[in-house]
Scaffold this active site. Structure first.
Site, PDB file in Angstrom:
ATOM      1  N   ASP A   1       0.799  -1.218   0.033  1.00  0.00           N
ATOM      2  CA  ASP A   1       0.046   0.031   0.210  1.00  0.00           C
ATOM      3  C   ASP A   1       0.694   1.072   0.051  1.00  0.00           C
ATOM      4  O   ASP A   1       1.638   1.300   0.838  1.00  0.00           O
ATOM      5  CB  ASP A   1      -0.953  -0.064   1.116  1.00  0.00           C
TER       6      ASP A   1
ATOM      7  N   ASP B   1       5.083   2.388  -4.934  1.00  0.00           N
ATOM      8  CA  ASP B   1       3.953   2.940  -5.859  1.00  0.00           C
ATOM      9  C   ASP B   1       3.699   1.985  -7.299  1.00  0.00           C
ATOM     10  O   ASP B   1       4.714   1.871  -7.810  1.00  0.00           O
ATOM     11  CB  ASP B   1       4.426   4.255  -6.372  1.00  0.00           C
TER      12      ASP B   1
ATOM     13  N   TYR C   1     -11.392   6.450 -14.593  1.00  0.00           N
ATOM     14  CA  TYR C   1     -11.722   5.373 -13.922  1.00  0.00           C
ATOM     15  C   TYR C   1     -12.468   4.154 -14.546  1.00  0.00           C
ATOM     16  O   TYR C   1     -11.981   2.979 -14.763  1.00  0.00           O
ATOM     17  CB  TYR C   1     -12.724   5.648 -12.510  1.00  0.00           C
TER      18      TYR C   1
ATOM     19  N   LYS D   1     -10.684   0.534 -16.008  1.00  0.00           N
ATOM     20  CA  LYS D   1     -11.426  -0.616 -15.558  1.00  0.00           C
ATOM     21  C   LYS D   1     -11.583  -1.522 -16.541  1.00  0.00           C
ATOM     22  O   LYS D   1     -11.567  -2.806 -16.443  1.00  0.00           O
ATOM     23  CB  LYS D   1     -12.521  -0.206 -14.665  1.00  0.00           C
TER      24      LYS D   1
ATOM     25  N   THR E   1     -16.904   0.677   1.047  1.00  0.00           N
ATOM     26  CA  THR E   1     -15.496   1.356   1.111  1.00  0.00           C
ATOM     27  C   THR E   1     -15.534   2.876   1.012  1.00  0.00           C
ATOM     28  O   THR E   1     -16.528   3.396   0.840  1.00  0.00           O
ATOM     29  CB  THR E   1     -14.618   0.613  -0.101  1.00  0.00           C
TER      30      THR E   1
END
Length: 303
Positions: free
Chosen positions: A38, A73, A164, A168, A198
Site C-alpha cells: 500500500d 508505488d 476510472y 477498469k 468502502t
C-alpha cells in the site's frame, strides 16, 4: 485459521485499507504468507505513508499469520517489480497477486484534466500491469500461479468517471490477455468487480441496491486463488460479488452481422444497418433517461 491457501504466497496491492486489507487478512487467515502493498495515499492523493501497509502486517502477525509490508508505488515498473521480488526473496515463491490499489479523480469528461486522466489510469491499469508483468515471469518459471485484477461495473461507462471506467475496462482486457497468453504455463487470470462498502463506494452519487462488505469480496478472491478454482480451470472470467449475490459477466462477442453485395456506401449502410444489424442497448443509458424523466415529472407543476 483455515487452510484454503495453505503454503501459498500471495501479494495484495492496496492492502492497507478497505477491500485490499480484507483480502490480505483473509489470505493470511487461510494459511497464506502475504506481501502487503500500500503506497499509503488517500483516494484524493494525499502524501503517502508506509504506516498503512505496516499496520495491516501487524494485524496479520497478531492473528498468527506471516506477512511483510511493501509501500512502493505500483504505477512504476520498479514498484511493481519490488512487490514480486519481495515475495520471492522473503518466502521463496509467488503463487498469486491481487491488484486492488486504486484512486479516484471524478470529473465530467469535458472538464477533465490530463493529470486527472493520467493519475487514475496509471494507478489502476498500469498498476495492474506492472505487478502482472513481474509476477507472470516468476509464475511462468514455476508453471503455476494466479493473477487477479480488480475492475468495476463502471467498465460499462460512467457519467463523471471516464478515466476510472476506461482503466477498469482496460484491466478486463489485460486479464483476458493474461489468461490466453499464460494458459500453457499453468497460470490463471481472473477479474473481480466488487460492490462493497468502502471509501470509494461512499462517494457514489446514487444508492446501490445490491452491496456487501469487503469481507464478501475477500471470500471470492480466496477461492479464485485456491487449488479448488484451478482444478475447475477458471480463467479469463469477470465476477461481480455484491453481498449475497455472485454474477459472471459475458465474454465479448458479436451479436448480429450483415453482409453487403458489393462495396458499402454511406447510403447503403443507412438503409441496412438500423433494421438488420441494429444496436445493443446500453442499460445505464436507459437508467439515466428514466431518472431524467422521473425528475422532470416530479418538477412539473400541477395543472
Amino acid at each position: 485459521m483455515g487452510n484454503f491457501l495453505d503454503g501459498k504466497v500471495i501479494a495484495v496491492t492496496g492492502a492497507g485499507r478497505g477491500i485490499g486489507r480484507a483480502v490480505a487478512l483473509a489470505c493470511a487467515a487461510e494459511g497464506a504468507k502475504v506481501v502487503v502493498n500500500d503506497y499509503g495515499v488517500s483516494i484524493e492523493g494525499g502524501e503517502p505513508t508506509s504506516q498503512i501497509a505496516e499496520a495491516a502486517v501487524e494485524e496479520i502477525a497478531a492473528a498468527g499469520g506471516e506477512a511483510v509490508a511493501v509501500a512502493d508505488d505500483v504505477s512504476t515498473m520498479a514498484g511493481g517489480r519490488r512487490i514480486v521480488d519481495t515475495a520471492v526473496e522473503r518466502f521463496g515463491r509467488l503463487d498469486g497477486v491481487v491488484c486492488v490499489a486504486g484512486i479516484l479523480r471524478e470529473r465530467m469528461l469535458f472538464n477533465m484534466s490530463e493529470e486527472e486522466w493520467d493519475l487514475v489510469v496509471a494507478t489502476h491499469l498500469k498498476g495492474t500491469f506492472t505487478v502482472f508483468r513481474a509476477a507472470s515471469a516468476v509464475m511462468r518459471r514455476q508453471r503455476s500461479g494466479t493473477l487477479i485484477g480488480f475492475t468495476s461495473g463502471n467498465h460499462q461507462g460512467s457519467v463523471a468517471q471516464a478515466n476510472y471506467a476506461s482503466a477498469k475496462g482496460g484491466i478486463i482486457s489485460l486479464v483476458r490477455s493474461a489468461a490466453l497468453g499464460l494458459h500453457k504455463y499453468g497460470v490463471t487470470a481472473n477479474c473481480v468487480a466488487p460492490v462493497a462498502r468502502t471509501r470509494m463506494s461512499a462517494n457514489v452519487p446514487m444508492e446501490l441496491k445490491e452491496i456487501g462488505e469487503p469481507e464478501d469480496v475477500a471470500a471470492l478472491v480466496v477461492y479464485l486463488l485456491s487449488e479448488r478454482a484451478r482444478e475447475e480451470k477458471i480463467t479469463g472470467q469477470v465476477y461481480t460479488i455484491a453481498g449475497p449475490k455472485i454474477a459472471v459477466w459475458a465474454q465479448p462477442r458479436e451479436l448480429r452481422a450483415g453482409y453487403a453485395e458489393g462495396a458499402w456506401t454511406p447510403e447503403k449502410i443507412a438503409d441496412f444497418l438500423p433494421g438488420t444489424v441494429g444496436t445493443d442497448p446500453m442499460p445505464l443509458l436507459a437508467q439515466l433517461e428514466a431518472m431524467a424523466q422521473a425528475a422532470a415529472t416530479h418538477q412539473r407543476p400541477n395543472a
